[in-house]
Write an enzyme that holds these catalytic residues in place. Structure first.
Site, PDB file in Angstrom:
ATOM      1  N   ASP A  30       0.832  -1.212   0.000  1.00  0.00           N
ATOM      2  CA  ASP A  30       0.000   0.000   0.000  1.00  0.00           C
ATOM      3  C   ASP A  30       0.867   1.264   0.000  1.00  0.00           C
ATOM      4  O   ASP A  30       2.020   1.231   0.428  1.00  0.00           O
ATOM      5  CB  ASP A  30      -0.912  -0.034   1.237  1.00  0.00           C
ATOM      6  CG  ASP A  30      -2.088   0.917   1.098  1.00  0.00           C
ATOM      7  OD1 ASP A  30      -2.398   1.338  -0.044  1.00  0.00           O
ATOM      8  OD2 ASP A  30      -2.696   1.250   2.126  1.00  0.00           O
ATOM      9  N   ASN A  78     -10.695  -3.272  -6.194  1.00  0.00           N
ATOM     10  CA  ASN A  78      -9.934  -2.268  -6.955  1.00  0.00           C
ATOM     11  C   ASN A  78     -10.585  -1.924  -8.299  1.00  0.00           C
ATOM     12  O   ASN A  78     -10.258  -0.904  -8.907  1.00  0.00           O
ATOM     13  CB  ASN A  78      -8.481  -2.719  -7.181  1.00  0.00           C
ATOM     14  CG  ASN A  78      -7.624  -2.669  -5.932  1.00  0.00           C
ATOM     15  OD1 ASN A  78      -6.643  -3.386  -5.810  1.00  0.00           O
ATOM     16  ND2 ASN A  78      -7.976  -1.816  -4.973  1.00  0.00           N
TER      17      ASN A  78
HETATM   18  C1  FPP Z   1      -1.972   0.156  -3.292  1.00  0.00           C
HETATM   19  O1  FPP Z   1      -1.559   1.494  -3.316  1.00  0.00           O
HETATM   20  C2  FPP Z   1      -1.406  -0.553  -4.414  1.00  0.00           C
HETATM   21  C3  FPP Z   1      -2.155  -1.165  -5.392  1.00  0.00           C
HETATM   22  C4  FPP Z   1      -3.615  -1.172  -5.407  1.00  0.00           C
HETATM   23  C5  FPP Z   1      -1.505  -1.818  -6.522  1.00  0.00           C
HETATM   24  C6  FPP Z   1      -0.289  -2.590  -6.189  1.00  0.00           C
HETATM   25  C7  FPP Z   1       0.219  -3.203  -7.413  1.00  0.00           C
HETATM   26  C8  FPP Z   1       1.503  -3.162  -7.831  1.00  0.00           C
HETATM   27  C9  FPP Z   1       2.593  -2.495  -7.065  1.00  0.00           C
HETATM   28  C10 FPP Z   1       1.863  -3.883  -9.076  1.00  0.00           C
HETATM   29  C11 FPP Z   1       2.589  -5.118  -8.665  1.00  0.00           C
HETATM   30  C12 FPP Z   1       2.693  -6.057  -9.736  1.00  0.00           C
HETATM   31  C13 FPP Z   1       2.921  -7.397  -9.568  1.00  0.00           C
HETATM   32  C14 FPP Z   1       2.988  -8.273 -10.747  1.00  0.00           C
HETATM   33  C15 FPP Z   1       3.071  -8.039  -8.265  1.00  0.00           C
HETATM   34  P1  FPP Z   1      -2.668   2.640  -3.317  1.00  0.00           P
HETATM   35  O2  FPP Z   1      -2.950   3.027  -4.708  1.00  0.00           O
HETATM   36  O3  FPP Z   1      -3.881   2.180  -2.563  1.00  0.00           O
HETATM   37  O4  FPP Z   1      -1.932   3.776  -2.545  1.00  0.00           O
HETATM   38  P2  FPP Z   1      -2.628   4.901  -1.638  1.00  0.00           P
HETATM   39  O5  FPP Z   1      -3.252   4.185  -0.471  1.00  0.00           O
HETATM   40  O6  FPP Z   1      -1.467   5.746  -1.235  1.00  0.00           O
HETATM   41  O7  FPP Z   1      -3.629   5.611  -2.487  1.00  0.00           O
END
Ligand code: FPP
Length: 247
Positions: A30, A78
């Site tokens: 996250d 998501n």
């Molecule tokens: C949460 O951060 C992250 C995600 C919803 C996506 C995570 C995915 C990746 C890093 C890609 C990984 C790829 C592989 C193949 C494993 P957020 O957007 O919720 O952050 P925030 O809480 O700061 O808004």
């Protein structure tokens, strides 16, 4: 920093009977959006930076002797994000499959998918299936990618299949439910890490995390480095796991 030997000694000292190094580490990656906002960049850049971080953390965990790593890459919830962000995340994961799978295979890492392929376009489904098939017999670490995954969805699907099988009610037990999960042979996570500072499970591995040790850090996922992994492992080694018993 604690060496592996010191970690072992510490565990013996406090009488904890779990290994100093967890077999299975699950990660809620996250804070990508906040990482980007803090730099006045679009959220998508945070996801790109977060993706760039996956390789170094997986390799570090493999070096530490962790046998299974599960990454929460995209949840069933998501899909509710803005369409542009959803398609960016889809493309990013497709890109990772194209660029990383051959190297993972070379390293003997087995890639598995947790979740469903519903709602994914046929080409993408095939790419996921190919990556899983290519690495299926590898004997090294397993890298489980929870993608289009929800813990409640996993349990509901398990219940549906159990009901369909018309199994007698007295035969329904935890072992049976487990056999109907996406990866029944995957051991429960010993350690669940969440970056980005929140203290929530967010529908991740609900059945399997019943006795996982939870570790939350303020550090956003793109900044979460090998030294942060070591801190999480040190914290884990100090935990006394009781699994509901009195020790
Ligand atoms: C949460 O951060 C992250 C995600 C919803 C996506 C995570 C995915 C990746 C890093 C890609 C990984 C790829 C592989 C193949 C494993 P957020 O957007 O919720 O952050 P925030 O809480 O700061 O808004």
């Amino acid at each position: 920093m604690l060496t592996q030997k010191k970690l072992q000694a510490q565990v013996v000292q406090v009488g904890v009977d779990h290994g100093a190094i967890p077999d299975h580490v699950a990660i809620i990656m996250d804070g990508n959006g906040r990482w980007a906002s803090a730099r006045s960049r679009p959220r998508t850049e945070g996801h790109r930076a977060g993706t760039g971080n996956v390789r170094r953390i997986v390799q570090h965990l493999a070096r530490k002797g962790v046998k299974h790593v599960t990454l929460f890459a995209f949840s069933t919830e998501n899909w509710e994000r803005p369409a542009e962000e959803v398609s960016f995340l889809m493309e990013l994961v497709r890109e990772v499959i194209k660029t990383e799978v051959a190297e993972l295979h070379r390293q003997g890492i087995r890639v598995r998918h947790l979740g469903t392929l519903d709602r994914l376009d046929p080409g993408f489904r095939q790419e996921i299936e190919n990556a899983v098939a290519l690495t299926a017999l590898n004997q090294g670490m397993t890298l489980n990618v929870a993608f289009n995954y929800g813990g409640r969805d996993e349990i509901v699907r398990a219940v549906r299949r159990i009901v369909e099988s018309r199994v007698p009610v007295e035969d329904v037990d935890e072992a049976l439910v487990r056999r109907h999960l996406f990866c029944p042979e995957l051991p429960d996570p010993d350690l669940m890490i969440r970056t980005g500072g929140e203290f929530r499970i967010s529908n991740f591995l609900l059945f399997q995390s019943a006795y996982s040790e939870f570790y939350s850090t303020e550090t956003n996922w793109p900044d979460f480095g090998p030294e942060d992994v070591d801190r999480a492992l040190e914290a884990y080694a100090r935990r006394q796991r009781r699994f509901g018993k009195v020790i």
